[in-house]
Design a protein around this motif. Sequence first.
Motif, mmCIF file in Angstrom:
data_model
loop_
_atom_site.group_PDB
_atom_site.id
_atom_site.type_symbol
_atom_site.label_atom_id
_atom_site.label_comp_id
_atom_site.label_asym_id
_atom_site.label_seq_id
_atom_site.Cartn_x
_atom_site.Cartn_y
_atom_site.Cartn_z
ATOM 1 N N VAL A 81 1.251 9.038 -7.239
ATOM 2 C CA VAL A 81 1.089 8.792 -5.805
ATOM 3 C C VAL A 81 2.105 9.619 -5.019
ATOM 4 C CG1 VAL A 81 1.384 7.058 -4.012
ATOM 5 C CG2 VAL A 81 0.104 6.497 -6.073
ATOM 6 N N ASP A 116 2.736 4.357 7.539
ATOM 7 C CA ASP A 116 3.777 4.742 6.576
ATOM 8 C C ASP A 116 4.656 5.858 7.111
ATOM 9 O OD1 ASP A 116 1.698 6.513 6.514
ATOM 10 O OD2 ASP A 116 1.817 6.894 4.367
ATOM 11 N N GLY A 157 4.300 0.705 -2.610
ATOM 12 C CA GLY A 157 3.953 0.423 -4.001
ATOM 13 C C GLY A 157 4.630 -0.809 -4.574
ATOM 14 N N ARG A 192 -2.208 4.493 5.853
ATOM 15 C CA ARG A 192 -2.005 5.912 6.098
ATOM 16 C C ARG A 192 -2.818 6.362 7.308
ATOM 17 N NH1 ARG A 192 -2.786 9.730 1.055
ATOM 18 N NH2 ARG A 192 -1.355 8.205 0.189
ATOM 19 N N ARG A 202 3.095 5.498 -9.970
ATOM 20 C CA ARG A 202 3.926 5.699 -8.779
ATOM 21 C C ARG A 202 4.241 7.184 -8.596
ATOM 22 N NH1 ARG A 202 8.431 0.862 -8.607
ATOM 23 N NH2 ARG A 202 7.024 -0.725 -7.808
ATOM 24 N N ARG A 248 1.347 12.563 -2.427
ATOM 25 C CA ARG A 248 1.844 12.511 -1.055
ATOM 26 C C ARG A 248 2.619 13.791 -0.720
ATOM 27 N NH1 ARG A 248 4.661 7.007 0.230
ATOM 28 N NH2 ARG A 248 2.624 6.290 -0.400
ATOM 29 N N GLY A 286 0.802 -1.220 0.000
ATOM 30 C CA GLY A 286 0.000 0.000 0.000
ATOM 31 C C GLY A 286 0.833 1.268 0.000
ATOM 32 N N CYS A 287 1.866 1.292 0.831
ATOM 33 C CA CYS A 287 2.624 2.537 0.972
ATOM 34 C C CYS A 287 3.830 2.590 0.046
ATOM 35 C CB CYS A 287 3.096 2.713 2.411
ATOM 36 S SG CYS A 287 1.771 2.626 3.594
#
Lengths: 268, 482
Positions: B240, A268, A213, A263, B237, B244, A210-211
């Motif tokens: 994301v 994370d 990837g 999250r 990626r 973030r 999840g964090c």
Amino acid sequence: MSAERRPISVAIIDDHPIATESLAARFAGAGFSVLAPAPSLEAFDRGATADVVVCDLHLPGISGAAAVADLHARGLPVLATSGVATPDEVLDAIAAQARGFVDKTAPAQQFVAAVTAVAAGGYHVSARLAGFLLEDAQRRPLSRGEIGADERNLLRGLAQGDHLDELCAEWGLAAPDAHGLLARIFDAARRRRRLHRPSPREAEVMVLVGCRGLSHKEAARAMNVKTSVVADYLRTARAKYLASHPDAPPTIPPSAAAAIWARELGFD
Amino acid sequence: MRQMVSISWRCPRDARRTPHTTGSDAGGGRATARSLPLRPMTGLDGSANPPWAVVHRTEQRMSRMVGYARAACATFVVIPLFGWDRLRHPWLAVLIVVAAAGEASWFAWQAWHGPDRLSRRLVLTDVTFCVALMLVGSRAAQPHERNKLMTELVPFSLVASAGVGFGLGLGLLAVAAVVTLMTAWSLAVLPDVSLKLGSDLLGFALWYVVAMLIARELRTLSAATAAAQDAARTAGRLAVEQEREAESLRQREITHREIHDYLLPIVDHVAGGGLPSSALVREARRGAQRARRIIMDPRGLDPRVLNGDGSGSDGNGNGDGGTPEPGETGFEAMMSAVVDTFADEGLALVPFVAIQGEPPVPVREALVAATREALRNIVRHAGEVDEVSLFVEGGADAVLVVVRDRGVGFDPATVRPGGGMSGSYQALRRHGGQALVTARPGDGVKVTLRWPAPPTPPGGGTPSSPSDDGAPSPGPGRAGPR
């Protein structure tokens, strides 16, 4: 009764000197014997015997729940406290066998009442903890052994700001009965936490996939398990996520659920 | 990317295997494809980039296609047996059928189970077998009928040509293999040379060329697909990561503003030896509450809530008249805005808000206004309160709100009925609700708001007046455990 002969001994573990000082002063003022405060779990005398340990949930280098579990393993009754703990952190502490929770900003008499209750083998449910427990029971109901109407009403009363003795007086409830209700509430809270929180392995997968990837294959390699096991962990984590997040879309992919939940839980 | 893949995917199995053709490559993606391992047995799989699996599976599928053709074309060699009487050596024709069936089965099995593209060994073995089959098989017919009765050897052998195209691609070895096949058939049919031999030889050449072109198209396609998948993955990626970063930036800005506006002035004041005053204490409480909210509650980071400064709850839910969007102007959002407003003012609020469903708009507004009034009264009259609990529970059919403080309280006997309990409590009553205020000097105030109002017990007091010291009658949300 015995408390009148021998004062209740309280230990405080808190990394913030200002908080420690004011707490110690509150307890000393209430006639408790206050042990030398420790700024961390390591600094806490391993041989110390206290009737109650008041433990901050934000200690350096260790989660609140882990600190509570450590103290519980030493046979010490723990009263958790924090000014900033999230509902999950507080409920984790309860799952780790903390016997109550008090807001750090709570008035002195609430701390004294809480320590007295825990020292006597009881529990202390502050208004905030009552709210957390009520919400937890509502969001993550147990299929078996969930708290009943009596326990819920007790929590409602506490969440409305009434004290336990006031509720007992109002409802004509005997102290042992109230203790029984609280014991059932705490027991259900612990089981709920075990059921609806990601296990350590699931948490690991959630972080990797999840964090960070990673693909299932990559995560499997990092964890030294089969790819199918990773997929299983993700599916279980997703099921738990959906069980505790009724508003989440039921078609959410496992990796997305893992990312969001990780999250949310601060992994994370 | 490709370079990296071809290095990290290279596996011991490749090293052990007979090397593939080293001649010029037919397909664009071929170099990459060849270095991909095909079975998860290398131990390097874990670091593999999944999109490139498509390249590797395409190779495998092409091998299988040749395998199907080989198996299917084996049936051709049965046909000469129907001219049994005209054959010079009928039993040789039978032997040819058996041998072709055996070889075709072996080839198909190898192609099906092969890990990657057709191996050079397999292709060359097939070519050799076809050469032998044509040279020997053609002897089954009379010399002048070899390209008539035994012509079925050609469709069988054409597959070898296709195998060369798929497996070896463009290269000297491949051309040599095809020329060998053509030469073998030319020699096999001697002396029965006719125009048909020309079309047979053209067939060998075309099957090779067309197979090579098809393979090239498929390889280009698979490489492009893999690259696209790879790019999508990288873009995903990146997105994301950017999200973030943006989120982290937003949080930093909010934290910065909160520290600058609400905490730093107080700390500076104390650090500078400023005298403590009630204003400072009020400011400090407010700063502490706001800081706590930032740490504890993700919602606290929502600029909408932080910038609301109390105006949000008034602006929300008013005027539209219809069913509001829950979550935006719903009851829960309105109550949350009330909580935030008072927390920002430094009130140590312990809220519990559990709402499922939406009460009618006027009721909702009356309840929120009454709750605000109860909290406002605490700020004004309760003195220094350490903790105030706000309990909100209910839904579309019933709502219970309890506001409880442990402040100075008041003596109900000294307050005239209705005194101070103005506007909003009355409004709640008008909408079918009830407002109950319980107070005791020195023990704070408890305001209970209910909607709808419970049936008035016989001889009960006026709902909106300060009640007696006794506890309120258990309502829908609050009943004794017994």
